[in-house]
Design an enzyme around this catalytic site. Structure first.
Site, PDB file in Angstrom:
ATOM      1  CE1 TYR A 254      -3.368  -2.624  -0.001  1.00 48.81           C
ATOM      2  CE2 TYR A 254      -4.096  -1.854   2.148  1.00 48.81           C
ATOM      3  CZ  TYR A 254      -4.277  -2.669   1.051  1.00 48.81           C
ATOM      4  OH  TYR A 254      -5.348  -3.523   1.007  1.00 48.81           O
ATOM      5  CG  ASP A 255       2.631   4.978   1.355  1.00 52.84           C
ATOM      6  OD1 ASP A 255       3.826   5.073   1.670  1.00 52.84           O
ATOM      7  OD2 ASP A 255       1.987   5.924   0.865  1.00 52.84           O
TER       8      ASP A 255
END
Length: 499
Positions: free
Chosen positions: A297-298
């Site tokens: 996701y990040d």
């Protein structure tokens, strides 16, 4: 909530609270004292270890089956689609239907199915939403479409969760478990911001346009839409900064994935006789048939940000962070000069520094601290004569008093912050030995992580205090440059009697 360390230019220092500021999501206005950066949000849970998780043999719900059938009928599912929804430990996920190679495309979704500001603009509410922030218009669009029997996405909405484990959905009792944390104050700040935005929308858009919004819209509805955008919207596509992609948003996160390069936009066939922009999703890992596909996701988000955005944290201690907020107080007699120097070097009246566990202090934090603490006999560095070189001087110790003051104020602030938690690290570790409810596990992990980072910061400045007598300060460096001081620091000739 980030803590503001305001260091007076005299001998005193004080610690005061600030309106919350940590990093998060671009649904919030630029400059908002909340979180920023929406990047790759999707689902509600994370895998901490691929090896310990298995895809369930349990059949998907009737709603998911209907959603899948709709995608087939609309031509979204094709021979290029190499995944299907499956029941996984996170809830729903994307499961490989065949062996998949690394970076292989696993699905494509035509633009006509995307939920984004363009979809809002083309809808009946496009005109009334034209002046809104993009996320507000998309949130209203989600709520309205969910209530319509003839919505294009009517088979998609039943698949979406009513809420996640994001802290914005926690009860007061659950929030009490993150007492003292920055995450608590950030969560409360986000909730207040969302509520204020909803009240404004009610007054300016919803109530004056009852024909477009004939059904009541509640604050709970608005929080649902906000949470969907926080946890499922893609960004950083070409010309797309906020877009929900049905089917693609079922993909889950794994810490094992170390790249964010998994989604892109291409022009291609979007049906039997049509061409359109397509959202293409690639698998960043090689996957066997029947296994779940994951993305990252990040890479840069802290555990607090993961908890706020998606409702999970990673066991990776490198995700633990604490945000120090440093400020130049308006009461400082050198306020204007310090502000000018700060702005010239890319900072401002207030500066935010995210400090991660087992990572060095972020660039700029020590020079900024020295600037804020500058005063007394060191104030000559604030004169216009030094304006172009002062930052380079601040990158090295200025004086013993200056260095001692900044060390003391940071250490006192760390001790004060640590006193705000209702448990110790040892107590948190003991709790982690038991099987915890998912939200309590998040709470324990967040507060333990913050405390470890605060202890780390305190230790860094404790070591700096121990080195005060060994440091070389500005005056000594200046005398050496003039040839008036020996390499050992002894002042040469008759100058010593004037020092």
């Amino acid at each position: 909530m980030a803590t503001v360390f305001s260091v007076c230019s005299g001998s005193s220092a004080f610690l005061s609270p600030c309106t919350s500021h940590t990093r998060c999501l671009s649904l919030l206005p630029k400059g908002s004292p909340l979180l920023h950066h929406i990047k790759k949000p999707f689902s509600v849970k994370s895998l901490s270890s691929l090896e310990t998780q298995e895809v369930s043999s349990v059949s998907v719900s009737p709603a998911v089956t209907t959603f899948w059938q709709w995608l087939k009928e609309e031509g979204v599912i094709s021979s290029k689609t190499q995944v299907k929804p499956g029941v996984v430990p996170e809830g729903l996920g994307l499961v490989a239907t065949k062996d998949i190679s690394r970076n292989e495309v696993v699905l494509q979704v035509p633009k006509r199915f995307w939920i984004n500001p363009d979809a809002v603009a083309a809808s009946e509410i496009g005109n009334v939403c034209s002046g809104l922030k993009p996320w507000l218009s998309v949130a209203l669009f989600l709520i309205r479409e969910r209530s319509r029997d003839d919505s294009l996405w009517k088979h998609y909405f039943p698949v979406l969760p009513k809420e996640t484990d994001s802290t914005i959905y926690w009860s007061e009792e659950e929030l009490s478990e993150i007492q003292g944390t920055q995450l608590l104050n950030t969560t409360l700040g986000v909730k207040e911001y969302v509520q204020n935005e909803f009240m404004r929308l009610q007054e300016e858009i919803i109530l004056p346009n009852k024909k477009l919004f004939p059904f009541p819209i509640t604050l709970d509805d608005f929080f649902w839409a906000f949470g969907i955008l926080r946890s499922r919207a893609f960004s950083r596509l070409r010309n797309e900064n906020l877009v929900v992609i049905p089917l693609a948003d079922l993909i889950n996160h794994s810490a094992r994935v170390t790249t964010e390069d998994h989604a892109y936009e291409v022009k291609g066939a979007a049906g039997l006789f049509s061409w359109d922009y397509l959202f293409s999703l690639r698998s960043p890992l090689s996957v066997k048939a029947g296994e779940q596909i994951y993305i990252q996701y990040d890479l840069n988000k802290s555990n607090a940000e993961l908890a706020l955005d998606y409702g999970f944290i990673e066991p990776n201690s490198g995700r633990n962070a604490y945000t120090l907020t440093l400020g130049i107080p308006e009461s400082d007699p050198f306020y204007d000069d310090k502000l000018d120097i700060a702005e010239t070097n890319g900072f401002g009246e207030t500066a935010y520094f995210d400090i991660f566990y087992n990572q060095p202090l972020p660039p700029g934090i020590i020079p900024y601290l020295r600037l804020v603490a500058l005063g007394g006999t060191d104030a000559f560095l604030l004169e216009a004569l030094f304006r172009n070189t002062v930052w380079s001087h601040l990158e090295l110790p200025v004086s013993r008093d200056n260095e001692e003051l900044l060390c003391r104020v940071v250490r006192e602030a760390c001790k004060s912050a640590l006193a705000g938690y209702h448990t110790t690290i040892e107590e948190d570790n003991k709790l982690k030995e038991a099987k915890l409810d998912s939200r309590l596990a998040i709470a324990v992990g967040i507060r333990e992580g913050e405390k470890k980072v605060l202890q780390q910061i305190d230790e860094v400045f404790k070591e700096k205090e121990l080195e005060l007598d060994q440091l070389e300060y500005y005056q000594e460096r200046r005398l050496k440059d003039l040839g008036l001081c020996g390499e050992s620091g002894d002042i040469l000739g008759d100058l010593e009697k004037f020092m």
